[in-house]
Design an enzyme around this catalytic site. Structure first.
Site, PDB file in Angstrom:
ATOM      1  N   HIS A 175     -24.400  41.426 -31.781  1.00  0.00           N
ATOM      2  CA  HIS A 175     -23.674  40.168 -32.018  1.00  0.00           C
ATOM      3  C   HIS A 175     -24.617  38.973 -31.834  1.00  0.00           C
ATOM      4  O   HIS A 175     -24.494  38.210 -30.873  1.00  0.00           O
ATOM      5  CB  HIS A 175     -22.548  40.156 -30.978  1.00  0.00           C
ATOM      6  CG  HIS A 175     -21.511  39.106 -31.105  1.00  0.00           C
ATOM      7  ND1 HIS A 175     -21.797  37.772 -31.279  1.00  0.00           N
ATOM      8  CD2 HIS A 175     -20.165  39.178 -31.056  1.00  0.00           C
ATOM      9  CE1 HIS A 175     -20.664  37.091 -31.330  1.00  0.00           C
ATOM     10  NE2 HIS A 175     -19.665  37.920 -31.189  1.00  0.00           N
TER      11      HIS A 175
ATOM     12  N   GLU B 167     -24.102  38.649 -37.386  1.00  0.00           N
ATOM     13  CA  GLU B 167     -24.044  39.862 -36.573  1.00  0.00           C
ATOM     14  C   GLU B 167     -24.251  41.111 -37.427  1.00  0.00           C
ATOM     15  O   GLU B 167     -23.558  41.301 -38.421  1.00  0.00           O
ATOM     16  CB  GLU B 167     -22.687  39.932 -35.867  1.00  0.00           C
ATOM     17  CG  GLU B 167     -22.375  38.646 -35.109  1.00  0.00           C
ATOM     18  CD  GLU B 167     -20.933  38.579 -34.628  1.00  0.00           C
ATOM     19  OE1 GLU B 167     -20.357  39.631 -34.329  1.00  0.00           O
ATOM     20  OE2 GLU B 167     -20.383  37.463 -34.569  1.00  0.00           O
TER      21      GLU B 167
HETATM   22  C1  BG6 Z   1     -17.032  37.283 -33.202  1.00  0.00           C
HETATM   23  C2  BG6 Z   1     -15.620  37.443 -33.680  1.00  0.00           C
HETATM   24  O1  BG6 Z   1     -17.777  38.386 -33.585  1.00  0.00           O
HETATM   25  O2  BG6 Z   1     -17.043  37.182 -31.772  1.00  0.00           O
HETATM   26  C3  BG6 Z   1     -14.786  36.253 -33.203  1.00  0.00           C
HETATM   27  O3  BG6 Z   1     -15.595  37.569 -35.095  1.00  0.00           O
HETATM   28  C4  BG6 Z   1     -14.889  36.134 -31.687  1.00  0.00           C
HETATM   29  O4  BG6 Z   1     -13.442  36.411 -33.622  1.00  0.00           O
HETATM   30  C5  BG6 Z   1     -16.343  36.056 -31.285  1.00  0.00           C
HETATM   31  O5  BG6 Z   1     -14.194  34.989 -31.247  1.00  0.00           O
HETATM   32  C6  BG6 Z   1     -16.596  35.950 -29.790  1.00  0.00           C
HETATM   33  O6  BG6 Z   1     -16.004  36.990 -29.085  1.00  0.00           O
HETATM   34  P1  BG6 Z   1     -16.095  37.038 -27.502  1.00  0.00           P
HETATM   35  O7  BG6 Z   1     -15.294  38.233 -27.085  1.00  0.00           O
HETATM   36  O8  BG6 Z   1     -17.544  37.173 -27.146  1.00  0.00           O
HETATM   37  O9  BG6 Z   1     -15.527  35.737 -27.005  1.00  0.00           O
END
Ligand code: BG6
Length: 306
Positions: free
Chosen positions: A175, A278
């Site tokens: 990510h 990502e």
């Molecule tokens: C992204 C998602 O990959 O991650 C989003 O598509 C999400 O919807 C974001 O808000 C962050 O996620 P997290 O769990 O790290 O707050």
């Protein structure tokens, strides 16, 4: 006097896996233990918590990864920024709304299982022991490893082995939060003509035309993506090249203002300084790994002047 406690653990890590100036383990000001890697002027920092890459500075350049000024290691929350590992599900659990978003390996302390330094790069291999609550079940199902190689590029490979007698189905993501000068001056290219799921519009499937630019919240899953994606930062005159393999999806995300405020860990104006591109398998793409087989998802990140 015996040398035990946290320093002894650090000494053992350095004795077992340190590679002189090329790789050493230290306690980070963010509160946890990290590996500091170097290769011909390039540097990377990897937190053992979550196997989370926190920084990648190519030789002569600035950091390619963004980390929130509010980020801390050692809390129950994943660090906001860098490259969190999402596994064995991406986003919400498909059936259990009480399960954590993006799986359960982001905050676990990973084990160091290998390292090396030669003329092509500096290597670190980590293995996820799974959180205690999941260990009994998952230790017989899967083995999850991460290899980080700092060479001319930064390579990150997530390796899932199916140890069970049943097919193993996962979704996953590296990510990555990329550092940019300003979200208004950035284009993500490489998706022209591709279909995507718009998570902000009831998961409607749409088609991308041209490059992706940002003037509000964006949360999309591109399917059947090309292996090469670029973040072109006009103001910084920098191009970040993202080369992937074993990944059929690319998630492009920026939370913009209202969502950043709800999240509370982006820092002031943080959304302007980052864009997530990502490397993933998610949305309609589920990876099915046959018993005894292995699946690798890999990203190689580099930067060059525009
Ligand atoms: C992204 C998602 O990959 O991650 C989003 O598509 C999400 O919807 C974001 O808000 C962050 O996620 P997290 O769990 O790290 O707050």
């Amino acid at each position: 006097m015996t040398n035990d406690g946290p320093n002894a653990e650090l000494d053992l890590l350095n004795a077992g896996f340190g590679c002189g100036e090329r790789l050493r383990f230290v306690d980070s000001p963010l509160g946890g233990r990290v590996a500091e890697m170097s290769f011909h002027g390039a540097r990377a920092i990897v937190a053992l918590q979550g196997g989370h890459v926190l920084s990648y500075v190519p030789a002569g350049g600035g950091d390619v990864l963004w980390v929130s000024p509010l980020a801390r290691l050692g809390t129950s929350k994943a660090v906001r920024g860098g490259i969190p590992v999402c596994w064995p599900w991406f986003a919400q659990h498909p059936t259990d709304p009480s399960a954590p978003a993006h799986g359960f390996v982001r905050t676990v302390p990973w084990d160091v299982v290998g390292s090396g330094a030669n003329e092509t790069g500096t290597r670190l291999r980590l293995s996820c022991p799974f959180p205690e609550a999941e260990r009994a079940r998952w230790a017989s199902i899967a083995d999850l490893g991460l290899e980080i190689v700092l060479g001319e590029q930064l390579g990150v490979t997530l390796v899932t082995r199916n140890l069970s007698a049943q097919p193993l189905k996962i979704t996953e993501a590296l990510h990555s939060y990329f550092a940019i000068s300003d979200i208004a001056d950035v284009e993500v290219s490489g998706h022209d003509g591709q279909g995507y799921i718009d998570k902000l519009d009831g998961n409607r499937v749409k088609r991308q035309e041209g490059g992706i630019r940002f003037a509000g919240e964006v949360d999309r899953i591109y399917a059947d993506t090309s292996p090469a994606v670029q973040v072109i930062d006009e103001r910084a005159r920098r191009r970040i090249l993202i080369m992937k393999s074993g990944s059929a999806s690319t998630v492009v995300w920026n939370p913009w203002i209202a969502k950043s405020e709800r999240m509370g860990d982006m820092g002031p104006g943080g959304y302007r300084r980052m864009v997530c591109v990502e490397t993933a398998n998610c949305g309609d793409t589920v990876v099915a790994i046959a018993p005894g087989d292995m699946h690798r998802m890999r990203v190689e990140i580099s930067a060059s002047p525009v």
